[in-house]
Design an enzyme around this catalytic site. Structure first.
Site, PDB file in Angstrom:
ATOM      1  N   ASN A 208       0.850  -1.230   0.081  1.00 58.37           N
ATOM      2  CA  ASN A 208      -0.012   0.194   0.039  1.00 58.37           C
ATOM      3  C   ASN A 208       0.857   1.206  -0.041  1.00 58.37           C
ATOM      4  O   ASN A 208       2.154   1.137  -0.150  1.00 58.37           O
ATOM      5  CB  ASN A 208      -0.819   0.020   1.416  1.00 58.37           C
ATOM      6  CG  ASN A 208      -0.136  -0.204   2.377  1.00 58.37           C
ATOM      7  OD1 ASN A 208       0.466   0.926   2.914  1.00 58.37           O
ATOM      8  ND2 ASN A 208      -0.303  -1.216   3.255  1.00 58.37           N
ATOM      9  N   ASP A 274      -4.365  -6.685   5.038  1.00 58.65           N
ATOM     10  CA  ASP A 274      -5.371  -7.576   5.798  1.00 58.65           C
ATOM     11  C   ASP A 274      -4.978  -9.001   5.292  1.00 58.65           C
ATOM     12  O   ASP A 274      -5.570  -9.980   6.047  1.00 58.65           O
ATOM     13  CB  ASP A 274      -6.702  -7.125   5.448  1.00 58.65           C
ATOM     14  CG  ASP A 274      -6.870  -5.889   6.391  1.00 58.65           C
ATOM     15  OD1 ASP A 274      -6.762  -5.784   7.781  1.00 58.65           O
ATOM     16  OD2 ASP A 274      -7.618  -4.848   6.010  1.00 58.65           O
ATOM     17  N   LYS A 284       9.472 -16.499 -10.616  1.00 58.36           N
ATOM     18  CA  LYS A 284       8.694 -15.730 -11.313  1.00 58.36           C
ATOM     19  C   LYS A 284       7.733 -16.496 -12.032  1.00 58.36           C
ATOM     20  O   LYS A 284       7.857 -17.231 -12.618  1.00 58.36           O
ATOM     21  CB  LYS A 284       9.504 -14.702 -12.232  1.00 58.36           C
ATOM     22  CG  LYS A 284       8.595 -13.609 -12.934  1.00 58.36           C
ATOM     23  CD  LYS A 284       9.379 -12.829 -14.033  1.00 58.36           C
ATOM     24  CE  LYS A 284       8.346 -12.123 -14.657  1.00 58.36           C
ATOM     25  NZ  LYS A 284       8.945 -11.823 -16.221  1.00 58.36           N
ATOM     26  N   PHE A 321      -4.055   2.901  15.020  1.00 64.63           N
ATOM     27  CA  PHE A 321      -4.511   3.929  13.918  1.00 64.63           C
ATOM     28  C   PHE A 321      -5.729   3.415  13.364  1.00 64.63           C
ATOM     29  O   PHE A 321      -5.838   2.270  13.029  1.00 64.63           O
ATOM     30  CB  PHE A 321      -3.311   4.296  12.968  1.00 64.63           C
ATOM     31  CG  PHE A 321      -2.362   5.417  13.364  1.00 64.63           C
ATOM     32  CD1 PHE A 321      -1.616   5.034  14.351  1.00 64.63           C
ATOM     33  CD2 PHE A 321      -2.599   6.611  12.852  1.00 64.63           C
ATOM     34  CE1 PHE A 321      -0.920   6.156  14.826  1.00 64.63           C
ATOM     35  CE2 PHE A 321      -1.880   7.561  13.128  1.00 64.63           C
ATOM     36  CZ  PHE A 321      -0.942   7.481  14.237  1.00 64.63           C
ATOM     37  N   LYS A 335     -14.106   0.357  15.629  1.00 64.41           N
ATOM     38  CA  LYS A 335     -12.676  -0.169  15.501  1.00 64.41           C
ATOM     39  C   LYS A 335     -12.116  -0.171  17.005  1.00 64.41           C
ATOM     40  O   LYS A 335     -11.590  -1.360  17.323  1.00 64.41           O
ATOM     41  CB  LYS A 335     -11.698   0.320  14.500  1.00 64.41           C
ATOM     42  CG  LYS A 335     -10.851  -0.494  14.030  1.00 64.41           C
ATOM     43  CD  LYS A 335     -10.338  -0.035  12.668  1.00 64.41           C
ATOM     44  CE  LYS A 335     -10.886  -0.377  11.240  1.00 64.41           C
ATOM     45  NZ  LYS A 335     -10.074   0.286  10.117  1.00 64.41           N
ATOM     46  N   LYS A 339     -10.887  -3.781  18.545  1.00 62.44           N
ATOM     47  CA  LYS A 339      -9.586  -4.222  18.658  1.00 62.44           C
ATOM     48  C   LYS A 339      -9.040  -4.187  20.102  1.00 62.44           C
ATOM     49  O   LYS A 339      -8.307  -4.806  20.470  1.00 62.44           O
ATOM     50  CB  LYS A 339      -8.604  -2.975  18.064  1.00 62.44           C
ATOM     51  CG  LYS A 339      -8.769  -2.927  16.444  1.00 62.44           C
ATOM     52  CD  LYS A 339      -7.853  -3.859  15.700  1.00 62.44           C
ATOM     53  CE  LYS A 339      -8.100  -3.181  14.213  1.00 62.44           C
ATOM     54  NZ  LYS A 339      -7.314  -4.075  13.253  1.00 62.44           N
TER      55      LYS A 339
HETATM   56  O1  PMT Z   1       2.881   5.977   6.566  1.00 55.27           O
HETATM   57  P1  PMT Z   1       2.190   7.240   5.916  1.00 55.27           P
HETATM   58  O2  PMT Z   1       2.388   7.544   4.649  1.00 55.27           O
HETATM   59  O3  PMT Z   1       2.790   8.470   6.831  1.00 55.27           O
HETATM   60  O4  PMT Z   1       0.727   7.265   6.433  1.00 55.27           O
HETATM   61  C1  PMT Z   1       0.172   7.154   7.526  1.00 55.27           C
HETATM   62  C2  PMT Z   1      -0.918   6.136   7.606  1.00 55.27           C
HETATM   63  C3  PMT Z   1      -2.029   6.863   6.875  1.00 55.27           C
HETATM   64  C4  PMT Z   1      -0.558   4.858   7.138  1.00 55.27           C
HETATM   65  C5  PMT Z   1      -1.351   6.024   9.236  1.00 55.27           C
HETATM   66  O5  PMT Z   1      -1.595   7.199   9.811  1.00 55.27           O
HETATM   67  C6  PMT Z   1      -2.463   5.127   9.436  1.00 55.27           C
HETATM   68  O6  PMT Z   1      -3.638   5.318   9.349  1.00 55.27           O
HETATM   69  N1  PMT Z   1      -1.896   4.003   9.710  1.00 55.27           N
HETATM   70  C7  PMT Z   1      -2.968   2.732  10.013  1.00 55.27           C
HETATM   71  C8  PMT Z   1      -3.448   2.005   8.450  1.00 55.27           C
HETATM   72  C9  PMT Z   1      -4.244   0.758   8.816  1.00 55.27           C
HETATM   73  O7  PMT Z   1      -3.743  -0.289   8.690  1.00 55.27           O
HETATM   74  O8  PMT Z   1      -5.503   1.093   9.321  1.00 55.27           O
HETATM   75  P2  PMT Z   1      -6.800   0.012   9.369  1.00 55.27           P
HETATM   76  O9  PMT Z   1      -7.451   0.681  10.032  1.00 55.27           O
HETATM   77  O10 PMT Z   1      -6.587  -0.879   8.497  1.00 55.27           O
HETATM   78  O11 PMT Z   1      -6.019  -0.905  10.752  1.00 55.27           O
HETATM   79  C10 PMT Z   1      -6.343  -0.393  12.163  1.00 55.27           C
HETATM   80  C11 PMT Z   1      -5.200  -0.673  13.096  1.00 55.27           C
HETATM   81  O12 PMT Z   1      -4.990  -2.056  13.283  1.00 55.27           O
HETATM   82  C12 PMT Z   1      -3.905  -0.105  12.607  1.00 55.27           C
HETATM   83  O13 PMT Z   1      -3.292   0.366  13.874  1.00 55.27           O
HETATM   84  C13 PMT Z   1      -3.141  -1.165  12.155  1.00 55.27           C
HETATM   85  O14 PMT Z   1      -1.663  -1.052  12.144  1.00 55.27           O
HETATM   86  C14 PMT Z   1      -3.697  -2.605  12.725  1.00 55.27           C
HETATM   87  N2  PMT Z   1      -3.745  -3.605  11.632  1.00 55.27           N
HETATM   88  C15 PMT Z   1      -4.507  -3.915  10.902  1.00 55.27           C
HETATM   89  C16 PMT Z   1      -4.410  -5.039  10.069  1.00 55.27           C
HETATM   90  C17 PMT Z   1      -3.777  -6.071  10.478  1.00 55.27           C
HETATM   91  N3  PMT Z   1      -3.738  -7.376   9.942  1.00 55.27           N
HETATM   92  N4  PMT Z   1      -3.119  -6.068  11.658  1.00 55.27           N
HETATM   93  C18 PMT Z   1      -3.052  -4.757  12.283  1.00 55.27           C
HETATM   94  O15 PMT Z   1      -2.380  -4.626  13.461  1.00 55.27           O
END
Ligand code: PMT
Length: 393
Positions: A208, A274, A284, A321, A335, A339
């Site tokens: 991403n 995810d 490849k 986040f 969320k 979480k």
């Molecule tokens: O890196 P930059 O370019 O500065 O951009 C910053 C950002 C937009 C990436 C950052 O601010 C941000 O939003 N990070 C979280 C991105 C994310 O994965 O969001 P989510 O809503 O999908 O996940 C929620 C939380 O679960 C996040 O803390 C993520 O780290 C965590 N997660 C998600 C999926 C997963 N399988 N395991 C996780 O721990």
């Protein structure tokens, strides 16, 4: 204002060296204890006696001029609260960026574990030189503060960017760094950043647009406030704190969980995929005759949720986040419950002027008790400080 603070000034061989006499006086007037070290070339522009009188301290020049049984570069580095190198020539900048220690000043800078402020001054052609700019970038990446030179008439007769910045700028930045409260001292803070990379075959992957900037800003701010920082990152960065490089969600999970028991706070700023490919080909994958192919995906572990479930101490703070492109607050409220984290930082990733890859962000901080606080759009470096303030007061 600077009573009890020890400032180490490093002067290198540029014409702006004479201006540093006034900077020493400014620090002395603010009641700081000032020690000066010079490169041998600096003495072509300013005398040792002048610097000695102004700083009211011995001036260090030669590395092997030991006055006591203590290596000079270690003792100077140990005593000082901050080091200010001004003017910093292209030559010294390049040495600092590459770990070269061929005089007292560069050896001290290399051994110095607190903040170094660097104020470059040189001919504009030298400033624009690609190698010098790369070295400046290297120093910035390593957490050093660079006070960019100003444009104007240069001592070499040309006009351009290269003049030492104003002494007030150096003074104010020094005060700002020294006054930043070390209120996170003794706290171990683990921060993740960047987008995970999920391989499909030996040359392709799913990822991403996360640049890591938000997580790095948090790590820098926590480090500046005295925390013991561990940054678990998918992007390459050189920092004065520990950086552990990972690639996939699985690797990130192992790295974060390995630190969980001793961490006071964990901040998951990384954009974790995810899903990952069910099977990773170690070669490849060949193009087939088919117009459509299917890659089977399996769910990645939810690292954040797992951390919240496994936490053993009530005092451990876990921050997630939340990246959403619609219904930000509604989704964030769901969320944080799902979480089980203490804080959730919600940002709108549909906007181009904030979020992914931008230097700016605009966030809403949700806490586990239902509290909501909005932070207006600002540089990620400022947002990071505000998030830490919200968590630690
Ligand atoms: O890196 P930059 O370019 O500065 O951009 C910053 C950002 C937009 C990436 C950052 O601010 C941000 O939003 N990070 C979280 C991105 C994310 O994965 O969001 P989510 O809503 O999908 O996940 C929620 C939380 O679960 C996040 O803390 C993520 O780290 C965590 N997660 C998600 C999926 C997963 N399988 N395991 C996780 O721990």
């Amino acid at each position: 204002m600077l009573s009890g603070k020890n400032i180490l000034i490093g002067i290198t061989g540029g014409i702006a060296a004479y201006k540093i006499c006034e900077l020493i006086r400014m620090f002395k007037r603010a009641n700081a204890n000032v020690r000066v070290i010079c490169t041998p070339n600096a003495l072509n522009f300013v005398t040792k006696l002048t610097l000695q009188n102004l700083s009211q301290n011995d001036v260090g020049i030669e590395e092997f001029e030991l006055k006591e049984f203590k290596p000079e570069h270690i003792s100077y580095a140990d005593e000082a609260d901050i080091m200010v190198i001004a003017p910093a020539t292209a030559n010294t900048i390049s040495k600092l960026a590459n770990g070269i220690c061929d005089n007292l000043l560069t050896s001290i800078a290399c051994a110095f574990r607190k903040q170094i402020i660097i104020a470059p001054a040189m001919n504009f052609g030298m400033w624009e030189n690609k190698f010098i700019q790369e070295n400046i970038q290297k120093l910035q990446n390593a957490g050093r503060i660079i006070l960019e030179p100003e444009s104007g008439y240069l001592a070499c007769g040309y006009e351009g960017k290269g003049r030492l910045c104003k002494l007030e700028t150096i003074f104010d930045k020094t005060v700002e760094v020294l006054k930043t409260e070390k209120n996170l001292s003794g706290k171990k803070i683990v921060i993740t950043c960047g987008g995970t990379i999920e391989e499909i075959d030996s040359v392709r992957y799913i990822s991403n647009y996360s640049s890591g900037k938000m997580g790095i800003a948090l790590a820098d701010a926590a480090y500046a406030q005295g925390a013991d920082v561990i940054l678990i990152s998918t992007v390459n960065v050189i920092k004065p704190y520990r950086v552990e490089k990972v690639k996939s969600a699985n690797e990130m999970q192992i790295a974060v969980e390995g630190e969980q028991n001793s961490a006071d706070c964990i901040i998951m700023a990384a954009a974790v995929a995810d899903y990952r490919a069910k099977n990773i080909a170690n070669h490849k994958l060949k193009k087939t005759k088919e117009d459509e192919i299917t890659i089977e995906l399996v769910k990645n572990p939810d690292i954040l949720k797992g951390l919240c479930e496994k936490r053993t101490s009530n005092s451990q703070i876990i921050v997630g986040f939340c990246a959403e492109s619609e219904d930000l607050i509604k989704n964030a409220k769901e969320k944080i419950l799902n979480k089980g984290c203490d804080y959730l930082i919600a940002n709108d990733i549909s906007r181009k002027d904030i979020g992914f890859s931008s230097d700016f962000n605009e966030v809403t901080i949700l806490d586990r008790n239902g509290g909501i606080k909005q932070l207006p759009r600002a540089a990620k470096t400022e947002i990071a400080k505000e998030i830490l303030k919200e968590i630690y007061g």
